[in-house]
Design an enzyme around this catalytic site. Structure first.
Site, PDB file in Angstrom:
ATOM      1  N   ASN A 160     -12.779   4.369  22.726  1.00 49.94           N
ATOM      2  CA  ASN A 160     -13.389   5.334  21.821  1.00 49.94           C
ATOM      3  C   ASN A 160     -12.538   5.421  20.561  1.00 49.94           C
ATOM      4  OD1 ASN A 160     -15.543   5.957  23.525  1.00 49.94           O
ATOM      5  ND2 ASN A 160     -14.273   7.393  24.680  1.00 49.94           N
ATOM      6  N   GLU A 198     -13.941   0.997  28.068  1.00 53.01           N
ATOM      7  CA  GLU A 198     -14.326   0.976  26.660  1.00 53.01           C
ATOM      8  C   GLU A 198     -13.250   1.660  25.849  1.00 53.01           C
ATOM      9  OE1 GLU A 198     -17.810   3.274  25.777  1.00 53.01           O
ATOM     10  OE2 GLU A 198     -17.108   5.042  26.859  1.00 53.01           O
TER      11      GLU A 198
HETATM   12  P1  ADP Z   1     -20.608   5.158  28.840  1.00 50.75           P
HETATM   13  O1  ADP Z   1     -20.316   4.347  27.631  1.00 50.75           O
HETATM   14  O2  ADP Z   1     -22.078   5.382  29.036  1.00 50.75           O
HETATM   15  O3  ADP Z   1     -19.794   6.404  28.940  1.00 50.75           O
HETATM   16  P2  ADP Z   1     -18.811   3.776  30.666  1.00 50.75           P
HETATM   17  O4  ADP Z   1     -18.792   2.323  30.789  1.00 50.75           O
HETATM   18  O5  ADP Z   1     -17.709   4.434  29.903  1.00 50.75           O
HETATM   19  O6  ADP Z   1     -20.227   4.235  30.088  1.00 50.75           O
HETATM   20  O7  ADP Z   1     -18.876   4.397  32.114  1.00 50.75           O
HETATM   21  C1  ADP Z   1     -19.125   5.768  32.335  1.00 50.75           C
HETATM   22  C2  ADP Z   1     -18.702   6.160  33.732  1.00 50.75           C
HETATM   23  O8  ADP Z   1     -19.411   5.387  34.707  1.00 50.75           O
HETATM   24  C3  ADP Z   1     -17.247   5.926  34.044  1.00 50.75           C
HETATM   25  O9  ADP Z   1     -16.434   7.007  33.667  1.00 50.75           O
HETATM   26  C4  ADP Z   1     -17.266   5.750  35.544  1.00 50.75           C
HETATM   27  O10 ADP Z   1     -17.326   7.021  36.143  1.00 50.75           O
HETATM   28  C5  ADP Z   1     -18.574   5.045  35.798  1.00 50.75           C
HETATM   29  N1  ADP Z   1     -18.413   3.566  35.865  1.00 50.75           N
HETATM   30  C6  ADP Z   1     -18.584   2.689  34.852  1.00 50.75           C
HETATM   31  N2  ADP Z   1     -18.362   1.437  35.250  1.00 50.75           N
HETATM   32  C7  ADP Z   1     -18.033   1.487  36.556  1.00 50.75           C
HETATM   33  C8  ADP Z   1     -17.674   0.506  37.550  1.00 50.75           C
HETATM   34  N3  ADP Z   1     -17.627  -0.782  37.284  1.00 50.75           N
HETATM   35  N4  ADP Z   1     -17.390   0.938  38.798  1.00 50.75           N
HETATM   36  C9  ADP Z   1     -17.447   2.265  39.104  1.00 50.75           C
HETATM   37  N5  ADP Z   1     -17.791   3.216  38.226  1.00 50.75           N
HETATM   38  C10 ADP Z   1     -18.075   2.849  36.958  1.00 50.75           C
END
Ligand code: ADP
Length: 695
Positions: free
Chosen positions: A294, A292
């Site tokens: 920010n 994503e």
């Molecule tokens: P949010 O918007 O809730 O912060 P993210 O998509 O940024 O969600 O993901 C948060 C965390 O979840 C990441 O930093 C990672 O640790 C884990 N994560 C997200 N997607 C994956 C994935 N496809 N495989 C492994 N870990 C993931």
């Protein structure tokens, strides 16, 4: 350039922004809720406007109140910090409608990045790697199973509108998908008012690595290297560093260029961060994927500032005012290594229970400005006021002194409250070093010198991570904390050298205190030298610490200790066996609690002969010495007034000791029966020699 800006935020980030604005000659307006009326950021700002009750929903999240504050004070621009209104398109639009500048990216970029499915589609079309999966909305459970089978397990099901780790579920097989798909949908709807869900592959050994973007309104967009934020607890970042130990120059370039392409695709300007998930299982470093973006200043931005010398807040303000970036991609280098530790109000010894309360003691280690021309030393300390800071395009080191860099970004003061209303982060501690190990070593030293009392905090835990061999090796994944501390945290392991140092320090302090007592107790006191030897018990090990003529020995061997102690000191800085060590000291009933290098040690400290005389009694409980008649000074026992088996009453004379040509009558402290007589008239007695024992 703006003459006055308003900071629509609180705490450390408000202080951080005010520092840079002040250095740029811009006046600042703070807004504050009831709970923050006496907060440091309110005092730091040139003006402050009260905007309502403590809950954020009634103050910091109400755009109209912020806009009214701008109008009332004549602020021309708003810096939103992070959180609160920073990524709300409606807020940026409302400001624009009033002719107030938003110190952030364009509205369309915030909108485009606010949704996981839409931003992932955008990333794909901009040529950015995305996690393999189905980029679109998945309607029902059967559809979800078909998609998951195609992707291959394990998979992540994610709510498109999710954030903060909410609305996300890992599935290892079809049964997991069937069981959880609907609940992710419901969570999305309940938490974000949006039940769209998508599915992607779960990345093995995931590392969280992100790229800092900086752009202006003239089409220039740069990447300022990466930060690694894999040390997380429940998706909350705890430790961040720049650069990442996993990223090679080729990987950095590939990641940076893709992220710039994405930023360009949405006409991005200001500071922003593209979060990537990187598979540590792929040593080629090619498995990095967009997670994503920010569209704001990130909490962990200081580590980027420390290695690039760019003040990101300054550039955000200049860009919002329409200025062009004063540097190009070729000017961005990497100078050394920086690590940030987040000091949270949570107690790792009790399952990371959140903690609130008054900071009865708050004394962070002193901030030390970096000497390098690359680093914005002006933001290092509120005391440092310097002239405007330009960019330096050189990566040359600036010689001595630059190793000392320690930066504290905080927004609290001793006596202040950490309340239930806001984020539990108390401070960010940033250190810099020529190497990763140097930066981590400096964290350990700075954490040892960080005094914080009144509520539970994670300082020991952070120090333990900094010392952890796996952290040192750079072998990180987002599972680090869960894997390394499966049963919670119980203090960092202490090596033998540290234990010996603590024993010596405890002996030193006990001697200094006894010596001090001798000087102020008066009467018989001033002839009483401190005991020559101490028993210092740390955990299961007991050490004999002897002090003679200013020299110290531990367990019979000479120990090299150089330190000073004044009664009342709460933190001791010593040189022990050639190593610098800082120890926090607290008195306990039986000695001291010594905290250093990520663990607290209870030291039971007794005069050596007493500890051994009463050995059988002090295994579990502190000794009750009141039944011994001890000789209070070196002297001659001239008379014994009682014998074994005699009943005595409190106050009754028991023995007479002659010292310094004076007779001292020793009386019973309490009533009892004489059990043993240990000395005879005519004996020369040492201090604390047992004359008799009562029953
Ligand atoms: P949010 O918007 O809730 O912060 P993210 O998509 O940024 O969600 O993901 C948060 C965390 O979840 C990441 O930093 C990672 O640790 C884990 N994560 C997200 N997607 C994956 C994935 N496809 N495989 C492994 N870990 C993931």
């Amino acid at each position: 350039m703006f003459k006055k800006i308003l900071i629509a935020n609180r705490g450390e980030i408000a202080c951080r922004i005010i520092k840079t604005a002040r250095r740029m000659g811009i006046s600042t307006v703070a807004v504050y809720s009831d709970a923050d009326a006496r907060a440091p950021f309110v005092q730091m700002a040139d003006e402050a406007v009260h905007i309502g009750p403590s809950p954020a929903a009634q103050s910091y999240l109400i755009a109209d109140k912020i806009i009214a504050a701008c109008k009332a004070t004549g602020a021309e621009a708003v810096h939103p910090g992070y959180g609160f209104l920073s990524e709300r398109t409606s807020f940026a639009e409302a400001l624009a409608a009033e002719g107030i500048a938003f110190i952030g990216p364009p509205v369309n970029a915030i909108a485009a990045m606010g949704d996981k499915i839409e931003s992932k589609k955008l990333a794909m079309s901009a040529g950015v790697n995305v996690v393999p999966g189905f980029v679109g909305e998945i309607t029902d459970t059967d559809h979800a199973v078909r998609i998951s089978d195609e992707i291959g397990y394990p998979v992540m099901m994610k709510a498109s509108a999710g954030g903060g780790g909410k609305g996300m579920r890992l599935a290892y097989d079809e049964a997991d998908v069937r069981e959880n798909f609907e609940s992710v949908k419901r969570e999305g709807l309940a938490s974000f008012g949006d039940d769209r869900v998508f599915i992607e592959k779960y990345i093995l050994n995931p590392r969280h690595i992100e790229i800092q973007i900086l752009g202006d309104q003239h089409g220039n967009i740069l990447y300022l290297n990466e930060r690694e934020c894999s040390i997380q607890r429940r998706h909350q970042k705890v430790v961040e560093e720049a650069p990442s130990p996993f990223v090679t120059p080729a990987m950095r370039k590939a990641m940076g260029e893709q992220c710039v392409a994405l930023a360009r695709a949405v006409g991005y300007y200001s500071a922003g961060t593209v979060e990537l998930i990187v598979s540590g299982a792929d040593p080629t470093g090619e498995s990095f994927y967009f997670l994503e973006m920010n569209t704001r200043l990130q909490v962990e931005h200081p580590v980027t500032e420390a290695i690039t010398g760019v003040d990101l807040v300054e550039q955000m303000i200049r860009v919002a005012a329409g200025e062009e970036l004063p540097l190009t991609q070729a000017d961005i280098g990497i100078d050394g290594w920086a690590i940030e530790n987040r000091v949270y109000a949570e107690d790792p010894y009790r399952g990371f229970l959140p903690s609130t309360g008054r900071l009865t003691r708050y004394a962070p280690p002193p901030a030390v400005a970096h000497q390098s021309p690359l680093v914005p030393s002006e933001v290092v300390s509120s005391e440092v006021e310097t002239q405007a800071h330009g960019f330096s395009t050189t990566l040359e080191a600036n010689g001595a002194g630059r190793d000392a860099y320690v930066r504290i970004d905080d927004g609290v003061a001793e006596g202040g409250e950490v309340s239930i209303y806001y984020d539990p982060m108390i401070a960010k501690l940033i250190t810099w070093g020529e190497t990763r190990d140097a930066a981590a070593d400096k964290q350990i030293a700075a954490l040892d010198a960080f005094e914080l009392e009144g509520l539970g905090h994670n300082i020991d835990f952070l120090s333990a991570i900094m010392q952890h061999p796996r952290f040192r090796s750079g072998d990180l994944t987002t599972g680090f904390i869960a894997e390394e501390y499966p049963d919670g945290f119980h203090g960092a392991p202490a090596d033998a050298a540290t234990i010996t140092a603590l024993a010596a320090i405890a002996g030193f302090v006990a001697t200094a205190e006894a010596d001090r007592a001798r000087q102020i107790d008066g009467q018989l006191g001033d002839t009483l030298p401190p005991p020559a030897a101490w028993s210092v018990k740390l955990g299961d090990s007991e050490h004999r610490v002897e002090m003679a003529d200013g020299a110290i020995s531990v367990d019979g061997a000479h120990y090299d200790l150089s330190m000073e102690y004044l009664p009342g000191d709460r933190i001791l800085h010593a040189e022990a066996a050639g190593q610098a060590i800082s120890v926090k000291l607290r008195r306990t009933r039986t000695g001291f609690r010594l905290t250093t290098r990520g663990a607290s040690h209870d030291a039971r400290v007794l005069p050596y002969h007493i500890a051994h005389l009463a050995q059988h009694m002090i295994e579990q409980v502190p000794p009750d010495l009141s039944k011994y008649l001890l000789c209070p000074m070196p002297g001659l026992l001239t008379q014994l007034h009682v014998g074994a088996g005699d009943k005595v009453l409190a106050g009754q004379p028991l023995a007479t000791v002659e010292a310094m040509k004076m007779e001292n009558i020793l009386r019973a402290e309490k009533s009892g029966v004489v059990k043993i007589v240990n000395a005879a008239a005519g004996d020369s007695l040492a201090v604390d020699a047992v004359i008799l024992e009562l029953e």
